[in-house]
Design an enzyme around this catalytic site. Sequence first.
Site, short mmCIF file in Angstrom:
data_model
loop_
_atom_site.label_atom_id
_atom_site.label_comp_id
_atom_site.label_asym_id
_atom_site.label_seq_id
_atom_site.Cartn_x
_atom_site.Cartn_y
_atom_site.Cartn_z
N HIS A 1 0.67 -1.46 -0.02
CA HIS A 1 0.48 0.26 0.02
C HIS A 1 1.00 1.44 0.16
CE1 HIS A 1 -2.44 -3.59 2.20
NE2 HIS A 1 -3.30 -2.73 1.35
N ASN B 1 -7.71 11.37 4.15
CA ASN B 1 -7.14 11.65 2.92
C ASN B 1 -8.61 11.64 1.63
OD1 ASN B 1 -7.76 8.88 2.42
ND2 ASN B 1 -5.59 8.27 2.63
N HIS C 1 -3.84 3.58 -3.14
CA HIS C 1 -4.67 2.58 -1.79
C HIS C 1 -3.28 1.79 -1.21
CE1 HIS C 1 -5.80 1.56 2.02
NE2 HIS C 1 -6.77 0.04 1.24
N GLU D 1 -16.86 -3.38 25.24
CA GLU D 1 -16.08 -4.93 24.75
C GLU D 1 -14.86 -5.37 23.58
OE1 GLU D 1 -19.12 -5.41 24.44
OE2 GLU D 1 -20.22 -5.79 26.54
N HIS E 1 -27.96 -14.77 25.90
CA HIS E 1 -26.26 -15.19 26.54
C HIS E 1 -25.55 -15.90 27.12
CE1 HIS E 1 -28.32 -10.29 27.16
NE2 HIS E 1 -27.46 -10.85 27.97
#
Lengths: 721, 721
Positions: free
Chosen positions: B74, B234, B311, B459, B522
């Site tokens: 890149h 960018n 890119h 989390e 859960h």
Amino acid sequence: MVALTLQTVAARPALAQRKQQRVQARRSLLVRAQATATAAPPAKGEIKDKNAELAINAIRFLSIDGVNKANSGHPGLPMGCAPMSYVLWKDFMTVDPKAPKWANRDRFVLSAGHGSMLNYSLLHLMGYNSVQIEDLKQFRQWGSKCPGHPENFLTEGVEVTTGPLGQGIANAVGLAAAEAHLAARFNKPDAKLVDHYTYAIMGDGCNMEGISAEAASLAGHWGLGKLICLYDDNRISIDGHTEISFTEDVCARYEAQGWHVQHVKDGNHDLEGLRAAIAAAKAETGRPSLIKVSTLIGYGSPNKADTHDVHGAPLGAAETAATREQLNWPYGEFEVPKEAYAEFAKSAERGAAAHKAWEEVHAAYKAKYPEEYAEYESITTGKLPANWAEKLPKFTSEDKGLATRLHSQTMLNALAPNLPGLIGGSADLAPSNMTLMKMFGDFQKDSPEERNLRFGVREHAMGAICNGIALHSPGFVPYCATFFIFSDYMRNPMRMSALSEAGVLYVMTHDSIGLGEDGPTHQPVEHLASFRIMPNMLTMRPGDGNETAGCYYAAVQNSMSQNPKGIKRPSTLVFSRQGMPNMDTTSIEATMKGAYTVHGAEHAKPDCILIGTGSELVMAVDAAKKLESEGKKVRVVSMPCWELFEEQSQEYKDSVLLPEVTGRVSVEAGVTFGWEKWVGQKGKSIGINEFGASAPGPLLYEKYGITVDAVVEAAKQSMAA
Amino acid sequence: MVALTLQTVAARPALAQRKQQRVQARRSLLVRAQATATAAPPAKGEIKDKNAELAINAIRFLSIDGVNKANSGHPGLPMGCAPMSYVLWKDFMTVDPKAPKWANRDRFVLSAGHGSMLNYSLLHLMGYNSVQIEDLKQFRQWGSKCPGHPENFLTEGVEVTTGPLGQGIANAVGLAAAEAHLAARFNKPDAKLVDHYTYAIMGDGCNMEGISAEAASLAGHWGLGKLICLYDDNRISIDGHTEISFTEDVCARYEAQGWHVQHVKDGNHDLEGLRAAIAAAKAETGRPSLIKVSTLIGYGSPNKADTHDVHGAPLGAAETAATREQLNWPYGEFEVPKEAYAEFAKSAERGAAAHKAWEEVHAAYKAKYPEEYAEYESITTGKLPANWAEKLPKFTSEDKGLATRLHSQTMLNALAPNLPGLIGGSADLAPSNMTLMKMFGDFQKDSPEERNLRFGVREHAMGAICNGIALHSPGFVPYCATFFIFSDYMRNPMRMSALSEAGVLYVMTHDSIGLGEDGPTHQPVEHLASFRIMPNMLTMRPGDGNETAGCYYAAVQNSMSQNPKGIKRPSTLVFSRQGMPNMDTTSIEATMKGAYTVHGAEHAKPDCILIGTGSELVMAVDAAKKLESEGKKVRVVSMPCWELFEEQSQEYKDSVLLPEVTGRVSVEAGVTFGWEKWVGQKGKSIGINEFGASAPGPLLYEKYGITVDAVVEAAKQSMAA
């Protein structure tokens, strides 16, 4: 046990000093907390409309009683959100409780799913058959219609399954996007077939989760003006006051993300303010709306309101009595005054009338626009058009070998014209995932009728938005794509697809170390196994063009409940970056059996069986040829989908993996964990049980020992074992 | 293959209409894109300081040449970020390239990890031994120090492993939090031992990911004034212009999250503006700083700059030549003018001098504050104190049976006083996860010396922040907690712990359907298996108090590289919500072997072996007793950690799982996938291979057939097989 001597420890000078600092820290926190607490609405106050008050307290006490009876659950949120819920459901929600699946109903999502008794109480009061008073008494019990968190597949009237925080609000973005798409695609100047709102209630927890920021950013970008979210600002989380971890300016953040934002300061009593805010939110058509509603968690509980004690535990007999006292509630357990029912009955009547009026529009549309109606009907009923799969191509070994991600694009473009519900896109990797439907444009604020979704780099919200789209109408087949490795960013929504029976297609490319130079941060190793173990999720890894077609065929069928279980199943479709040859022995039909023989079928009693998947299938075939050149009889089995194979008859399974043949080798560029099941005690598995590295793909296969020679050697060892 | 007839399809009226709408949509997008593009900085311009320009272009061409040679990578980001990187590294970064691990160095994180050649070029120009010119030529090759994405465990000078977007910025928050903690905990008025900055470069992709919003919210809440993030604005993402999916006001969002925000409009040429902004960010001590730097991706490439073509693909020979032309770069491939080296040499000298000065402070501190220094040394060197584990308790069957999450809290509180690097907390579930260290207060803006972290419901960021803390200093033992099910929200950071050798302890409670009423959203089912398959991750599930102590002992040891591989390994510690009895035959020592006999050891040749883990261990023992009452000889093996058992000698493994005994049953409240490995062809596995439900835990065990009777029955079948 040996007692801990924390005192002794705390007595050490360094720690004593810390302890003092801690006390100071706590004090300063407390001060800040109080400063904010003063901004909280009053714990007592008057609601002039007595019937409204009855209806609101009915929600509160049904929730309190349900949680008490189950001796488990979350009463705090329903007690605090009862006023906003009453206003929303009585004056705005347009639903027909006697026709819960009416296509043009408003959608409601309780993103803070732990407050499920709020949802069940509302459905009961509105007159949904799915939630009788007896069901409320069975809250959180085996076989109940009222499980711990709302589950769309159990309870009519529940739109999506929530509980994991943030999923619901992202589902709501998907529901609103689906509505915007269908409205733009099908409505006519003289026939507004699709025209409904999506409402959600979210809490502090939802707003702390990154997925809500991703979803909010997309909703703002897409300008989903008919998405209206009520943010229950109760300033309490499980660890205590939100001051300890959540002090950002939520309203300013949503404004920055392109939302229309309002604040109702007294969400406990200001019903007019709530009505005005929701009305203003509806009037704002260009932006989604956030209404911050300040409430007291556990409103009415004299000793527990505004504390986290009321969040996730029953009030108990004493505090319930005190709450009855404070709210002047003379009624018994699960007893609802008729005035409360009467309040919601008005809304149910309004909804039924709206439904009736819509049926006329529907009939007129069907007659006047048969071509569009055919597509609309397929999406809203889940009936696949007869010709849906007719353009799926067939390949022979003459056809140029390609990466399965390229075959995947071929299949998407072959299905799109005849599969009205196919809609989807990638998390900013469309050119790599190869997921554009070339005959359509981008779904954008000014072109919502288009079917290519641009999710940006937001995998987590992408999955949850696709769940919302899938659950909006049974005929939607949403797909979403990223590199397979980044399934780690969206694992919960993928699980929620499987749990809540949302038939989403997960297009996962760059499926192994074969992707090469990007290195171990981008190379999935344990991921295939990680989805094979997920209940109700189909994991597919095709080995050429025909198998890619077969996997899409099976995935679409399963997304429409066409399987032995008769329920919708999502699929994780795993594709390679690198190319592989097409084979003459592969087919759509065989692929749909999960595993079958692609080489050496002529041997009734082969010396060994080689099992390959995806890009390693050709490796198994080459190994077979090498072994045959040494006089061995070898069968090669392609196994694109374990789950589908497991559902075949024992007879078929034994005809593929001949029980008497113990010489077996599996080859797959992933962890070997679990392959014991297919290769048996004497079998061998070639794979990779460590992280990969950055280097050209073919070299990595050599370095990690995933080669034809390795398969040949393993086969010899297995045959000798 | 069958040709696709897209034209025919597009010709259908409905689709023709769509096509037109699509064109309009595209046009309107284009207009918006141009509107924004005008806000982009000029593609050409002058940098007056010619040596600075040389240094900046040296970064660009090393990156261009490295990517060209690898024919993969890149180049766009390094070309656009060269100016800001030059200013940052030359004038602000305080590091000593000859002592890359100097404890008080500034930390640099390239959150946009795909631009890795930027990082490698900077390390080379600064004079790090780890990146010689030859290493740059080996970019993305097998065994190279310059892999596709930065990997801290391969390349000295790289602080954390990045690539999965958003991880790096959250790691940076962890690094800055670690600095704030150590500074507050150890610095004295006369001795500033800890005082450095954390700098990060992030891109649009990082800002689209929800994890960055979570991390930014916490950084703002914690007031991390020494965290300075440069946002490479960018406006280009892989799918094209960010206009298609990312139109929020990023600066306003960060302001809402409590950040100090600046904007450098011409990041291609305005070096003074960049200097002033970073200086102002350093001057702001109460808030983290975001500096939006508008740049052109691929700056200097006449035909590819400001497009996504630059890119992720090499410029190629022709465009590279054109770029040399445009930037007046007469030097050859990988050739660096001495003036460029000289620029960075000044910074290296400044850093070396700062290091030297710090060594004097360090020596003085060591002499004057021996007690504090002992803790500081342990954290900064990774040497555990001799007595670190002495307070881990032992249990007998006399001790009250408890949930392992309660034992977990006991262990955390037993370890905390003697384990200086232990720091952590929960994602707003402290009262359920039982993770508070009672002798310490909360790490907050005004009490960063404390060791209880309040992550809020975040989390994903929590895991990545713990990786940052772990990689800040080798003696940190960060732990973080949530319900096991929500590991699905943080799976990538957990994998990054394993890959990047960050010894984080993941405290995962509520580990099965045993949690009961909260229901399937859960209840983890596939999760134990999903971490057993993750390379370099230890998955532990203790069956009582002694085993909980043993798991913590092993986890801490592994977090300090005390294992056969000699590298840091994270642990996933899985604890129950419900209680279980303590056993007399369990022990810390045996637990650390991964599996061992807890019952029936007296039988040299048992009739069968029952294997249990966690809350099901007692079930295996009860089943054994029942079988013994019927005259069978039964051994029960506890298997708290597969990975540790696999590392034992074959002799030991055979002494536990006697090869000649084929009657085997495993019992565990999770998927049975993988257990074939231990129970063999004739064995049986009792578990749950579907989603759970909402009901009291004990009833669920019955309904899903995880019972003593089921184990007994399975044992009989296995023995008869």
